[in-house]
Design an enzyme around this catalytic site. Structure first.
Site, PDB file in Angstrom:
ATOM      1  N   ARG A 137       8.195  34.631  90.690  1.00  0.00           N
ATOM      2  CA  ARG A 137       7.470  34.290  91.916  1.00  0.00           C
ATOM      3  C   ARG A 137       6.619  35.442  92.438  1.00  0.00           C
ATOM      4  NH1 ARG A 137       9.585  31.203  97.229  1.00  0.00           N
ATOM      5  NH2 ARG A 137       7.803  31.739  98.508  1.00  0.00           N
ATOM      6  N   ASP A 150       2.190  24.051 107.165  1.00  0.00           N
ATOM      7  CA  ASP A 150       1.631  23.016 108.054  1.00  0.00           C
ATOM      8  C   ASP A 150       1.701  23.347 109.541  1.00  0.00           C
ATOM      9  OD1 ASP A 150       1.157  21.501 105.747  1.00  0.00           O
ATOM     10  OD2 ASP A 150       3.115  20.524 105.877  1.00  0.00           O
ATOM     11  N   HIS A 187      -3.869  18.187 105.438  1.00  0.00           N
ATOM     12  CA  HIS A 187      -2.553  17.539 105.370  1.00  0.00           C
ATOM     13  C   HIS A 187      -2.711  16.051 105.682  1.00  0.00           C
ATOM     14  CE1 HIS A 187       1.799  17.406 105.472  1.00  0.00           C
ATOM     15  NE2 HIS A 187       1.687  16.588 106.507  1.00  0.00           N
ATOM     16  N   LEU A 221       1.151  30.101 100.382  1.00  0.00           N
ATOM     17  CA  LEU A 221       0.273  31.162  99.875  1.00  0.00           C
ATOM     18  C   LEU A 221       0.468  32.419 100.724  1.00  0.00           C
ATOM     19  CD1 LEU A 221      -2.228  31.858  97.991  1.00  0.00           C
ATOM     20  CD2 LEU A 221      -3.614  31.342 100.018  1.00  0.00           C
ATOM     21  N   GLY A 268      -6.747  16.687  92.128  1.00  0.00           N
ATOM     22  CA  GLY A 268      -8.050  17.317  92.336  1.00  0.00           C
ATOM     23  C   GLY A 268      -9.070  16.395  92.989  1.00  0.00           C
ATOM     24  N   ALA A 293     -10.182   9.093 105.101  1.00  0.00           N
ATOM     25  CA  ALA A 293     -10.437   9.946 106.283  1.00  0.00           C
ATOM     26  C   ALA A 293     -10.524  11.416 105.870  1.00  0.00           C
ATOM     27  CB  ALA A 293      -9.342   9.738 107.324  1.00  0.00           C
ATOM     28  N   GLU A 294      -9.669  11.824 104.931  1.00  0.00           N
ATOM     29  CA  GLU A 294      -9.696  13.220 104.464  1.00  0.00           C
ATOM     30  C   GLU A 294     -11.055  13.571 103.866  1.00  0.00           C
ATOM     31  OE1 GLU A 294      -6.512  14.617 101.992  1.00  0.00           O
ATOM     32  OE2 GLU A 294      -5.112  13.198 102.877  1.00  0.00           O
ATOM     33  N   ASN A 308      -6.059  24.335 105.347  1.00  0.00           N
ATOM     34  CA  ASN A 308      -5.263  23.360 104.610  1.00  0.00           C
ATOM     35  C   ASN A 308      -5.608  21.970 105.119  1.00  0.00           C
ATOM     36  OD1 ASN A 308      -3.089  22.414 102.903  1.00  0.00           O
ATOM     37  ND2 ASN A 308      -1.852  22.161 104.757  1.00  0.00           N
TER      38      ASN A 308
END
Ligand code: GRF
Length: 204
Positions: free
Chosen positions: A66, A149, A108, A94, A13, A177-178, A106
């Protein structure tokens, strides 16, 4: 204008925490209306509670079927009426309902399209970058689609791979960086400077 964010987490998180802090510091015109966690032990749950955010927990451990958990993910998203859905350390594909196409992003920890796809997450990404002797890595914020991705890229930030790096030092540099790239990408989306146009990126 305050954008409604749903944030999906499977892990520690840190990404959620960074977004919550950016919002609290008024650097991101958004509110987190839902935290959806896929593991009952996800660190994200604690961060969410400490920041007073609504949390739902739906994942393989709580919902082994699922189809059932995918139904619950979509239901929780629909109920929260998000403007943007952020996959923030989310380790599942998702199913994106039609009304949220082009609204799911997203982050990555590599420069896609390299080092992405099924199985490329966490330290495995950085280990592969180091094993290949790359001199650059970085992070990518992109629209999520039906494939891991692979959606259109919104923003990337490159970082150097330095002599003596190991998985941990490289991961830390990429994550730094994220912390800049994801809020910046969300600012671009919220302000309308970048948008999804039939599966491609449109600017302006
Ligand atoms: C980051 O490396 C991000 O790129 C990836 O998950 C990691 C963050 O997970 N998608 P967390 O926020 O520490 O749970």
């Amino acid at each position: 204008m305050t954008a409604r964010l749903a944030v999906l987490c499977s892990g520690t998180g840190r990404t959620l925490l960074n977004l919550a802090q950016e919002i609290e510091a008024q650097r991101l015109p958004a509110a987190i209306v839902l935290v959806l966690a896929s593991r009952p032990d996800a660190g994200a749950i604690e961060h969410a509670r400490r920041h007073g955010l609504a949390v739902r927990i739906v994942g393989p451990a709580t919902h082994p079927d699922r189809a059932e958990r995918e139904r619950l993910w979509v239901q929780a998203l629909r109920e929260s009426r998000p403007d943007w859905v952020v996959l923030a350390g989310w380790l599942h594909l998702l199913p994106i309902p039609p009304e949220l196409e082009g609204r799911v992003v997203n982050i990555h920890p590599a420069l896609l399209p390299s080092y992405g796809g099924p199985g490329f997450y966490g330290d495995r990404v950085h280990g592969a970058v180091l094993a290949d002797g790359r001199l650059l890595s970085g992070c990518t914020v992109h629209f999520a689609t039906a494939e891991y991705d692979r959606g259109p890229v919104i923003l990337q930030e490159a970082v150097p791979v330095l002599p003596g790096d190991d998985v941990h030092s490289l991961a830390a540099r990429v994550f730094a960086a994220e912390k800049r790239a994801l809020p910046e990408a969300l600012r671009l989306l919220i302000s309308g400077r970048v948008r999804w146009n039939a599966g491609r990126i449109a600017w302006g």
